[in-house]
Enzyme design. Sequence first.
Site, mmCIF file in Angstrom:
data_model
loop_
_atom_site.group_PDB
_atom_site.id
_atom_site.type_symbol
_atom_site.label_atom_id
_atom_site.label_comp_id
_atom_site.label_asym_id
_atom_site.label_seq_id
_atom_site.Cartn_x
_atom_site.Cartn_y
_atom_site.Cartn_z
ATOM 1 N N ASP A 12 137.086 -25.711 148.689
ATOM 2 C CA ASP A 12 137.571 -24.938 147.534
ATOM 3 C C ASP A 12 138.770 -24.094 147.963
ATOM 4 O O ASP A 12 138.683 -23.321 148.905
ATOM 5 C CB ASP A 12 136.433 -24.044 147.013
ATOM 6 C CG ASP A 12 136.760 -23.400 145.679
ATOM 7 O OD1 ASP A 12 136.110 -23.734 144.682
ATOM 8 O OD2 ASP A 12 137.683 -22.551 145.642
ATOM 9 N N ASP A 38 141.398 -27.404 142.341
ATOM 10 C CA ASP A 38 141.197 -26.634 143.566
ATOM 11 C C ASP A 38 139.875 -26.925 144.256
ATOM 12 O O ASP A 38 139.447 -26.150 145.088
ATOM 13 C CB ASP A 38 141.358 -25.138 143.287
ATOM 14 C CG ASP A 38 140.081 -24.504 142.803
ATOM 15 O OD1 ASP A 38 139.361 -25.147 142.005
ATOM 16 O OD2 ASP A 38 139.792 -23.386 143.235
ATOM 17 N N GLU A 39 139.223 -28.044 143.902
ATOM 18 C CA GLU A 39 138.002 -28.330 144.649
ATOM 19 C C GLU A 39 137.638 -29.807 144.728
ATOM 20 O O GLU A 39 137.983 -30.594 143.848
ATOM 21 C CB GLU A 39 136.836 -27.485 144.144
ATOM 22 C CG GLU A 39 136.242 -27.855 142.833
ATOM 23 C CD GLU A 39 135.268 -26.756 142.373
ATOM 24 O OE1 GLU A 39 134.062 -26.911 142.592
ATOM 25 O OE2 GLU A 39 135.739 -25.759 141.788
HETATM 26 P P1 DGT Z 1 138.352 -18.126 144.704
HETATM 27 O O1 DGT Z 1 137.181 -17.300 144.309
HETATM 28 O O2 DGT Z 1 139.058 -17.583 145.905
HETATM 29 O O3 DGT Z 1 138.033 -19.589 144.812
HETATM 30 O O4 DGT Z 1 139.402 -17.955 143.516
HETATM 31 P P2 DGT Z 1 139.968 -19.000 142.499
HETATM 32 O O5 DGT Z 1 141.007 -18.300 141.687
HETATM 33 O O6 DGT Z 1 140.421 -20.237 143.192
HETATM 34 O O7 DGT Z 1 138.716 -19.221 141.575
HETATM 35 P P3 DGT Z 1 138.045 -20.537 141.042
HETATM 36 O O8 DGT Z 1 137.816 -21.485 142.148
HETATM 37 O O9 DGT Z 1 136.873 -20.074 140.267
HETATM 38 O O10 DGT Z 1 139.088 -21.106 139.984
HETATM 39 C C1 DGT Z 1 140.146 -21.968 140.326
HETATM 40 C C2 DGT Z 1 141.332 -21.754 139.394
HETATM 41 O O11 DGT Z 1 140.917 -21.960 138.025
HETATM 42 C C3 DGT Z 1 141.893 -20.342 139.427
HETATM 43 O O12 DGT Z 1 142.882 -20.156 140.413
HETATM 44 C C4 DGT Z 1 142.417 -20.145 138.030
HETATM 45 C C5 DGT Z 1 141.540 -21.011 137.161
HETATM 46 N N1 DGT Z 1 140.548 -20.171 136.457
HETATM 47 C C6 DGT Z 1 139.352 -19.734 136.932
HETATM 48 N N2 DGT Z 1 138.713 -18.963 136.042
HETATM 49 C C7 DGT Z 1 139.528 -18.901 134.946
HETATM 50 C C8 DGT Z 1 139.439 -18.251 133.665
HETATM 51 O O13 DGT Z 1 138.467 -17.561 133.326
HETATM 52 N N3 DGT Z 1 140.506 -18.437 132.808
HETATM 53 C C9 DGT Z 1 141.589 -19.215 133.137
HETATM 54 N N4 DGT Z 1 142.564 -19.367 132.265
HETATM 55 N N5 DGT Z 1 141.700 -19.831 134.332
HETATM 56 C C10 DGT Z 1 140.701 -19.679 135.225
HETATM 57 CA CA CA Z 2 139.024 -21.614 144.314
HETATM 58 CA CA CA Z 3 136.940 -23.698 142.294
#
Ligand code: DGT
Ligand code: CA
Ligand code: CA
Length: 365
Positions: free
Chosen positions: A11, A112-113
Site C-alpha cells: 500500500d 495505491d494497492e
Molecule cells: P495511507 O494511510 O498512508 O495509506 O494514506 P492514503 O492517502 O494512501 O490512504 P488510502 O490508502 O486509504 O487511500 C488511497 C488514496 O485514495 C488516497 O491517497 C486518496 C484517495 N482517498 C482515500 N480516501 C478518500 C476519500 O474519503 N475521498 C476521496 N476523494 N479520496 C480518498
Molecule cells: Ca495508501
Molecule cells: Ca489504500
Amino acid sequence: MSEDRVVFHVDFDYFFAQCEEIRTPDLKSKPVCVCVFSDRGGDSGAIATANYIARKFGVKSGMPISFAKKRLEERKDSIFLPVDFDYYLEISEKAMDIIKESADIFEYVGKDEAYLDVTNRVEGNFDKASHLAQQIKNSIRDKVKLSCSIGVSTNKLIAKIASDFRKPDGLTVVSPEKVEEFLEQLKIRVIPGIGKKTEERFTQMNLETINELKKLDVFTLIKEFGRKHGTYIFNASRGLDNEPVKEREASIQYSKLSTLKKDSNDYDFLAENLKELCIELHEVVQKNNRMFKSIGIQFILSDLTNKTKSRMLKNPTSSLEELQKNAAQLLKEALEDQKNTVRRLGVKVSELSEIQGQSNITSYF
Ligand code: DGT
Ligand code: CA
Ligand code: CA
C-alpha cells in the site's frame, strides 16, 4: 511440510499527497492537503488525502476542506492542492510495474494497492519473504521516489492488516506462528470490513480488542450481524481467510481520439465532436462487456501540447448518456482559461470492470 502461502499487501503511503511531494520536493516539510473542490467554488469540497504532517493536526480523508483549513490555521505554510488523477495514475503505473516483477501472482486492487502471491518465489520461507519485501520497497524508492508499506503473511486478510500496522514506510512480517499473537493485541476495527456501526456495537458489548472479540462464539456473531458478516468476523478474528490472490492487471483503458476539421476552442463545436467520439468509444466498451468508473477527456492543442482532465464516478456504469454528460462537463472545465485552440480531441474510460452474468449475450437484431 507446509501448505502455507506467502502473501504481500503493498500500500503506497499517503498516496495522492506523496505524488505531489514527488513532483515538488519542497512540499515535504509542509502540511499538504489534496482536495476535491466541488463545482460550487471557494473552499467547498473534501480532502482526498493529506501528508503525515497535516494528519498530525487532525486532517483526515473525506473531511470538508474548510475544516482542514481551520485545523491547520497555525501552519501558515500549509498547501492545498486540487487532485490530479492522471498524474497519480502515471506514478502508480510505474510503481506497479516494478512490484509486478516480484510476484508469482499479481492482483491489482487500486491505484495505491496490490496483493502479491510470492509463495513459489520464496519457497514458502518467511525470511526470504521479508528480504523480498524489503527489496521491493528499496526498488520503488530508488526508481519512483515513492514510499510504501508492506504486510507479509499467510493470507490476504492478515497481509492487509499488517501493511496498515506500521505506516508510513512500514514492513510488517507476520509468520504463521505469530498470527495469533499479532492479531490479539489489535483493535477490532483494524479488521477490513468492520465499519463504524459494527465497531459501535462491539463497544456497547464492551469489546475493544480482537482478543476480547474471540470470546464470542459464531452463533452470537451470526445473531448480531447476520450469517455472512457474522461468520466473516468470526474467521477474521482468528486470522482465517482462504481468498486466493487472483491475477488482475491495472485497468486497461479504452480511448478514442480524433483530429478536428478545424482547430477551435468553441464549446459547441467541440461538444458536438465529443458526443460522436463518446458514441464510438461506447461501442467498444459494450463490445468488451465492460463498465467504467473513470471518464477522461484529452486535448492536443495547436501548439501540440497535451491537456487531460478526468473524473471518478461514484459507481461503475455502462451508460452512454452518463459518458456523454460527464465528458461534456469535463470539456466545459477544460476550456476555462484555455487560450490555445484544440487540434485533436479525445475521450477515454478506465477503472473498468466486467458486466456480470451476460457475457456472451450480444444483440444481433
Ligand atoms: P495511507 O494511510 O498512508 O495509506 O494514506 P492514503 O492517502 O494512501 O490512504 P488510502 O490508502 O486509504 O487511500 C488511497 C488514496 O485514495 C488516497 O491517497 C486518496 C484517495 N482517498 C482515500 N480516501 C478518500 C476519500 O474519503 N475521498 C476521496 N476523494 N479520496 C480518498
Ligand atoms: Ca495508501
Ligand atoms: Ca489504500
